[in-house]
Design a protein around this motif. Sequence first.
Motif, PDB file in Angstrom:
ATOM      1  N   ARG A   1       0.838  -1.191   0.000  1.00  0.00           N
ATOM      2  CA  ARG A   1       0.000   0.000   0.000  1.00  0.00           C
ATOM      3  C   ARG A   1       0.874   1.243   0.000  1.00  0.00           C
ATOM      4  N   ALA A   2       0.396   2.283  -0.637  1.00  0.00           N
ATOM      5  CA  ALA A   2       1.129   3.552  -0.688  1.00  0.00           C
ATOM      6  C   ALA A   2       0.170   4.683  -0.348  1.00  0.00           C
ATOM      7  N   PHE A   3       0.661   5.649   0.433  1.00  0.00           N
ATOM      8  CA  PHE A   3      -0.184   6.749   0.891  1.00  0.00           C
ATOM      9  C   PHE A   3       0.187   8.093   0.263  1.00  0.00           C
ATOM     10  N   ASN A   4       1.231   8.109  -0.556  1.00  0.00           N
ATOM     11  CA  ASN A   4       1.562   9.315  -1.311  1.00  0.00           C
ATOM     12  C   ASN A   4       2.315   8.911  -2.570  1.00  0.00           C
ATOM     13  N   ALA A   5       2.590   9.895  -3.406  1.00  0.00           N
ATOM     14  CA  ALA A   5       3.223   9.619  -4.704  1.00  0.00           C
ATOM     15  C   ALA A   5       4.639   9.076  -4.543  1.00  0.00           C
TER      16      ALA A   5
END
Length: 325
Positions: free
Chosen positions: A69-73
């Motif tokens: 999962r990624a929460f920013n670019a």
Amino acid sequence: MTDTTIREYTGERASESQDEEPIEQEDETLVCPECGGSLATDSERGETVCEECGLVVSEDEIDPGPEWRAFNANEKDEKSRVGAPTTNMMHDKGLSTNIGWQDKDAYGNSLSSRQREKMQRLRTWNERFRTRDSKERNLKQALGEIDRMASALGLPESVRETASVIYRRALDEDLLPGRSIEGVATASLYAAARQAGTPRSLDEIEGVSRVEKDEIARTYRYVIRELNLEIQPADPESYVPRFASELNLSDEVERRARDLLQTAKQEGVHSGKSPVGLAAAAVYAASLLANEKVTQSEVSDVASISEVTIRNRYHELLDAEGQML
């Protein structure tokens, strides 16, 4: 078993298979087995649910997405294991293989002499396959020039991408015969910078290019005419933030310089004048009005324009401001 019995048996099996086909097709339709309502797939929970009665028809479905999962670019770029997106800034759009220059293996250990020779041969052949014809060699040289000049001028990546597209169009429409690759590449970058609202003067462009100013201007006019590019005249206000930043002037000076240029436009003073000269004179005049004095020589060095031009435009801007008052 007689022939008659075989024919009767095969006929019965054929009729049974024909009867079964509609049943299989009915099962394939996405309908709720309870109420007959339509089904919806919830990819986050991995479930297929009826939109009418809420019955969970299936669960624990396979998620085809990444396991992270990624929460920013930045996290997305770091965790992604796929290659970079295609770009027009490379002659092969970034789709070919690139063999690194480090003579080390995956564990960081140095290669033996025999392996280094092998990798060098692979690099040579890889480079030959990447530029197989004259068009690709032309593109590689031109896009390298665009990237070099854009870096020297501090232009953003969007301008480099636009310049690469303009050069590709010029190459596809056979506009290069009789003109140098560097000249068309420089003209493409100059046009892209003006289109993006981050213009650079011809003197600045000439300072990083390998061709003369007259050739740049001549090639630029030819390219925009043949490609039907819609480029508006450069706005003097677009130069003000860069000049003020390089001279370490305050926001008050930048605001006053914009006001001076807007007044000059209303009075028609800007007509027929160089936008770079007007912007430099406005910054100089605004710095004096705001008691943040800079010399004409300093402004001249930043704007790549003569001090005489700054003095002439400076008086014209102040006269226009006086008429408005």
